[in-house]
Enzyme design. Structure first.
Site, PDB file in Angstrom:
ATOM      1  N   THR A   1       0.832  -1.205   0.000  1.00  0.00           N
ATOM      2  CA  THR A   1       0.000   0.000   0.000  1.00  0.00           C
ATOM      3  C   THR A   1       0.866   1.253   0.000  1.00  0.00           C
ATOM      4  O   THR A   1       0.364   2.367   0.039  1.00  0.00           O
ATOM      5  CB  THR A   1      -0.918   0.038   1.236  1.00  0.00           C
ATOM      6  OG1 THR A   1      -0.105  -0.154   2.404  1.00  0.00           O
ATOM      7  CG2 THR A   1      -1.950  -1.063   1.189  1.00  0.00           C
TER       8      THR A   1
ATOM      9  N   GLN B   1      -7.791 -13.636  -0.550  1.00  0.00           N
ATOM     10  CA  GLN B   1      -6.897 -13.990   0.546  1.00  0.00           C
ATOM     11  C   GLN B   1      -7.078 -15.457   0.948  1.00  0.00           C
ATOM     12  O   GLN B   1      -6.116 -16.141   1.292  1.00  0.00           O
ATOM     13  CB  GLN B   1      -7.133 -13.072   1.758  1.00  0.00           C
ATOM     14  CG  GLN B   1      -6.125 -13.343   2.862  1.00  0.00           C
ATOM     15  CD  GLN B   1      -6.103 -12.235   3.904  1.00  0.00           C
ATOM     16  OE1 GLN B   1      -6.434 -11.089   3.623  1.00  0.00           O
ATOM     17  NE2 GLN B   1      -5.697 -12.577   5.112  1.00  0.00           N
TER      18      GLN B   1
ATOM     19  N   HIS C   1       5.733   0.022   7.348  1.00  0.00           N
ATOM     20  CA  HIS C   1       5.840   0.970   8.449  1.00  0.00           C
ATOM     21  C   HIS C   1       5.702   0.220   9.768  1.00  0.00           C
ATOM     22  O   HIS C   1       5.632  -1.014   9.783  1.00  0.00           O
ATOM     23  CB  HIS C   1       4.807   2.086   8.298  1.00  0.00           C
ATOM     24  CG  HIS C   1       3.403   1.584   8.115  1.00  0.00           C
ATOM     25  ND1 HIS C   1       2.657   1.075   9.155  1.00  0.00           N
ATOM     26  CD2 HIS C   1       2.627   1.483   7.007  1.00  0.00           C
ATOM     27  CE1 HIS C   1       1.484   0.691   8.701  1.00  0.00           C
ATOM     28  NE2 HIS C   1       1.438   0.921   7.397  1.00  0.00           N
TER      29      HIS C   1
ATOM     30  N   LYS D   1     -12.158  -1.057   7.354  1.00  0.00           N
ATOM     31  CA  LYS D   1     -11.879   0.257   6.783  1.00  0.00           C
ATOM     32  C   LYS D   1     -13.215   0.975   6.639  1.00  0.00           C
ATOM     33  O   LYS D   1     -14.197   0.383   6.181  1.00  0.00           O
ATOM     34  CB  LYS D   1     -11.219   0.119   5.402  1.00  0.00           C
ATOM     35  CG  LYS D   1      -9.890  -0.619   5.427  1.00  0.00           C
ATOM     36  CD  LYS D   1      -8.791   0.299   5.895  1.00  0.00           C
ATOM     37  CE  LYS D   1      -7.408  -0.331   5.873  1.00  0.00           C
ATOM     38  NZ  LYS D   1      -7.343  -1.760   6.104  1.00  0.00           N
TER      39      LYS D   1
ATOM     40  N   ASP E   1      -7.426  -7.620  12.710  1.00  0.00           N
ATOM     41  CA  ASP E   1      -8.418  -7.258  11.700  1.00  0.00           C
ATOM     42  C   ASP E   1      -8.496  -8.304  10.589  1.00  0.00           C
ATOM     43  O   ASP E   1      -9.395  -8.275   9.768  1.00  0.00           O
ATOM     44  CB  ASP E   1      -8.083  -5.875  11.110  1.00  0.00           C
ATOM     45  CG  ASP E   1      -6.693  -5.812  10.506  1.00  0.00           C
ATOM     46  OD1 ASP E   1      -5.841  -6.640  10.869  1.00  0.00           O
ATOM     47  OD2 ASP E   1      -6.462  -4.927   9.654  1.00  0.00           O
TER      48      ASP E   1
ATOM     49  N   HIS F   1       3.505  -2.793  10.453  1.00  0.00           N
ATOM     50  CA  HIS F   1       3.861  -4.114   9.920  1.00  0.00           C
ATOM     51  C   HIS F   1       4.897  -4.821  10.766  1.00  0.00           C
ATOM     52  O   HIS F   1       5.190  -5.992  10.546  1.00  0.00           O
ATOM     53  CB  HIS F   1       4.445  -3.971   8.507  1.00  0.00           C
ATOM     54  CG  HIS F   1       3.499  -3.388   7.515  1.00  0.00           C
ATOM     55  ND1 HIS F   1       3.680  -2.137   6.970  1.00  0.00           N
ATOM     56  CD2 HIS F   1       2.363  -3.867   6.975  1.00  0.00           C
ATOM     57  CE1 HIS F   1       2.692  -1.886   6.122  1.00  0.00           C
ATOM     58  NE2 HIS F   1       1.884  -2.911   6.114  1.00  0.00           N
TER      59      HIS F   1
ATOM     60  N   ARG G   1     -11.415   2.137  -0.821  1.00  0.00           N
ATOM     61  CA  ARG G   1     -10.086   2.674  -1.069  1.00  0.00           C
ATOM     62  C   ARG G   1      -9.875   3.057  -2.525  1.00  0.00           C
ATOM     63  O   ARG G   1     -10.486   2.511  -3.429  1.00  0.00           O
ATOM     64  CB  ARG G   1      -9.060   1.592  -0.719  1.00  0.00           C
ATOM     65  CG  ARG G   1      -9.249   1.143   0.711  1.00  0.00           C
ATOM     66  CD  ARG G   1      -8.032   1.359   1.507  1.00  0.00           C
ATOM     67  NE  ARG G   1      -7.641   0.114   2.122  1.00  0.00           N
ATOM     68  CZ  ARG G   1      -6.401  -0.284   2.213  1.00  0.00           C
ATOM     69  NH1 ARG G   1      -5.441   0.437   1.685  1.00  0.00           N
ATOM     70  NH2 ARG G   1      -6.110  -1.403   2.808  1.00  0.00           N
TER      71      ARG G   1
ATOM     72  N   LYS H   1       2.486   6.910  14.742  1.00  0.00           N
ATOM     73  CA  LYS H   1       2.417   8.161  13.999  1.00  0.00           C
ATOM     74  C   LYS H   1       3.205   9.245  14.726  1.00  0.00           C
ATOM     75  O   LYS H   1       3.239   9.289  15.937  1.00  0.00           O
ATOM     76  CB  LYS H   1       0.964   8.632  13.880  1.00  0.00           C
ATOM     77  CG  LYS H   1       0.061   7.657  13.170  1.00  0.00           C
ATOM     78  CD  LYS H   1       0.123   7.816  11.681  1.00  0.00           C
ATOM     79  CE  LYS H   1      -0.819   6.815  11.018  1.00  0.00           C
ATOM     80  NZ  LYS H   1      -0.563   6.611   9.631  1.00  0.00           N
ATOM     81  N   THR H   2       3.804  10.105  13.948  1.00  0.00           N
ATOM     82  CA  THR H   2       4.440  11.293  14.516  1.00  0.00           C
ATOM     83  C   THR H   2       3.943  12.486  13.723  1.00  0.00           C
ATOM     84  O   THR H   2       3.104  12.326  12.852  1.00  0.00           O
ATOM     85  CB  THR H   2       5.974  11.234  14.379  1.00  0.00           C
ATOM     86  OG1 THR H   2       6.287  11.125  12.990  1.00  0.00           O
ATOM     87  CG2 THR H   2       6.559  10.064  15.121  1.00  0.00           C
TER      88      THR H   2
ATOM     89  N   LYS I   1      -3.251   7.150  18.143  1.00  0.00           N
ATOM     90  CA  LYS I   1      -2.833   6.075  17.260  1.00  0.00           C
ATOM     91  C   LYS I   1      -1.351   5.770  17.391  1.00  0.00           C
ATOM     92  O   LYS I   1      -0.524   6.681  17.413  1.00  0.00           O
ATOM     93  CB  LYS I   1      -3.150   6.479  15.818  1.00  0.00           C
ATOM     94  CG  LYS I   1      -3.474   5.296  14.951  1.00  0.00           C
ATOM     95  CD  LYS I   1      -4.090   5.741  13.642  1.00  0.00           C
ATOM     96  CE  LYS I   1      -4.377   4.523  12.790  1.00  0.00           C
ATOM     97  NZ  LYS I   1      -4.999   4.848  11.528  1.00  0.00           N
TER      98      LYS I   1
END
Length: 430
Positions: free
Chosen positions: A43, A178, A48, A85, A199, A51, A89, A237-238, A234
């Site tokens: 994606t 999947q 990141h 989601k 998920d 994962h 998308r 994240k920064t 979350k």
RNA sequence: GGUGAGGUUCCCGAGUGGCCAAAGGGAUCAGACUGUAAAUCUGACGCGCAAGCUUCGGUGGUUCGAAUCCACCCCUCACCA
């Protein structure tokens, strides 16, 4: 003391959200080397932090003698996983997905030992999905799926029921793809376990059922918990967005800093999730931190362990050097070569423009990435939060960049260390 | 294809002719306090040092004046076919 079994260790770490029959899974894992897989959809051009837990999980299995398959979702990435989601998308082009798949492949290979005999396997579901024709798909695979069940899955039900949203047939079909992966990997490699984020439970159970129907095999599933933060924000994240594993997208220094800033309320859990330190050892660290006043050691340990894992020892040392230099409060101890080293180690840096007397400080610092906009720099300047070589600047000096960055006040004739706020640093050079 | 509901600044979400750069919340940034933590308090939060400039799905129009009214178009969703 006796070594824990894999499942016991995972449990102690809080790394198991759900499993199919735990006794059967335990027995299966004890019976010998198991082949398992986890999928990663392309994606973006890098993995990141989200994962990282599953990726490390594959390694944990490998350490216990099992054989992991890292599956890159070259096919599923073209469709988009709708699980939990809120919105449909945006589809990415085939070329982009292909390119991203290659990026992920390269990254994943750094984590797990791949090899011919018994080593891990890197697969791409594009290989067996791309050439399935529609009729075969519908007759051979689709026939095994009940739409009633597919709709009932929690992961898509919200989308279907939620006011103002819906789901396209494309995304709805994702779970079939999947599932087909699991079936295929079972057939090709004898894969009997799929792991994934919590998920993924719906998609995993779908695959288990398909394997049973098509291959007549009983296989297993295990999901990992969603990583949450105690304050509800979350994880991963920064200010700059996601924390990437690719050093070009998130420098090892920034990566190290991210972990160093972990809140106390999360740090011991994170040590269990993100490191290979023994659970007992982690409990020991926690006990010691509690016994002592002041700042805990855990963040430092966490930052070091994870940075070493994702990058390497050298990158870690670089990150530590920068941290030491910037946060010890005393820059005067740095010699000329240290400045050059800071640059090499990944401290954000840039060359000062020649037309300094025309450029407002706000623009200069904003463009260097110290703040999102000139307005924010202004705010910082007004609050005395900007230091150039340890000297405070004010908004009145906004148009005097040429004076502030005069060669005679540079360190070693060319360096300026600029600090905005407590932890944002930038090296300017002439 | 029909009917209905919508598309507002990073996100959620108010706003139905001037008082709107647009309420409120979240996220984010900075300051104080600390430990590069949390909590709390303060400030900022479209862009610009500033004068000022550009926004409310798109394009045109009405008006002295539009996020708000009109026309057409695009997109999303729901129900029906």
């Amino acid at each position: 003391m006796t070594k824990r079994t894999l499942l016991e260790d995972l449990k102690a770490r809080g790394l198991i959200a759900q499993t199919t029959s735990e006794e059967e899974l335990a027995a299966h894992l004890e019976a010998g080397s198991v082949t398992l897989y986890c999928g990663f959809d392309p994606t973006a051009d890098s993995l990141h932090l989200g994962h990282l837990v599953p990726l490390l999980m594959l390694k944990r299995f490998q350490d216990y003698g099992h054989r992991p398959i890292a599956l890159v979702g070259g096919a599923t990435g073209m469709i988009g996983d709708p699980s939990f989601k809120a919105q449909e998308r945006q589809l990415n082009s085939a070329e982009v997905v292909q390119q991203w798949s290659d990026c992920l492949k390269r990254q994943i290979s750094q984590f797990i030992e791949f090899g011919d005999d018994g080593g891990a396997i890197l697969a791409n579901n594009y290989d067996w999905t791309a050439n399935v024709d529609v009729l075969s798909f519908l007759r051979d695979i689709g026939k095994h799926f009940s739409v009633n069940k597919m709709i009932a899955k929690e992961s898509v039900r919200q989308r279907i029921e939620r006011e103002g949203e819906g789901i396209s047939f494309t995304e709805f079909t994702y779970q079939i793809l999947q599932s087909y992966d699991f079936q295929k990997l079972n057939e090709l490699y004898g894969c009997t376990l799929q792991i994934g984020g919590s998920d993924q439970w719906g998609n995993i159970t779908g695959g288990i059922e398909l394997v049973r129907r098509m291959n007549g095999k009983s296989v297993h599933g295990l999901t990992l918990p969603l990583i949450t933060k105690a304050d509800g924000t979350k994880f991963g994240k920064t200010e700059g967005g996601a924390v990437w594993l690719d050093p070009k997208k998130t420098s090892p220094y920034a990566f190290y800093q991210f972990w160093l800033q972990t809140p106390d309320a999360d740090v011991y859990r994170f040590l269990k999730f993100f490191t290979f330190l023994d659970v007992d050892q982690i409990d020991e660290i926690e006990a010691q931190d509690r016994a002592r006043d002041g700042r805990p050691e855990a963040q430092r340990i966490l930052a070091e362990e994870v940075t070493r894992l994702v990058h390497d020892e050298e990158a870690l040392q670089g990150a530590r050097r920068i941290t030491e230099a910037l946060f010890s409060g005393d820059h005067s101890s740095l010699d000329e070569s240290d400045y050059a080293q800071l640059q090499l180690d990944g401290l954000p840096s840039s060359q000062l423009p020649s037309n300094l007397n025309e450029v407002p400080l706000t623009t200069l610092l904003a463009e260097a990435g110290l703040a999102a906009s000139g307005k924010q720099v202004k705010d910082a300047l007004q609050r005395g939060a900007v230091l150039i070589n340890d000297r405070e600047c004010s908004m009145e000096q906004n148009m005097s960049a040429a004076t502030l960055f005069a060669p005679e006040s540079a360190r070693f004739g060319r360096y300026f260390l600029v600090k905005l706020g407590k932890r944002k640093h930038h090296l300017f050079y002439l």
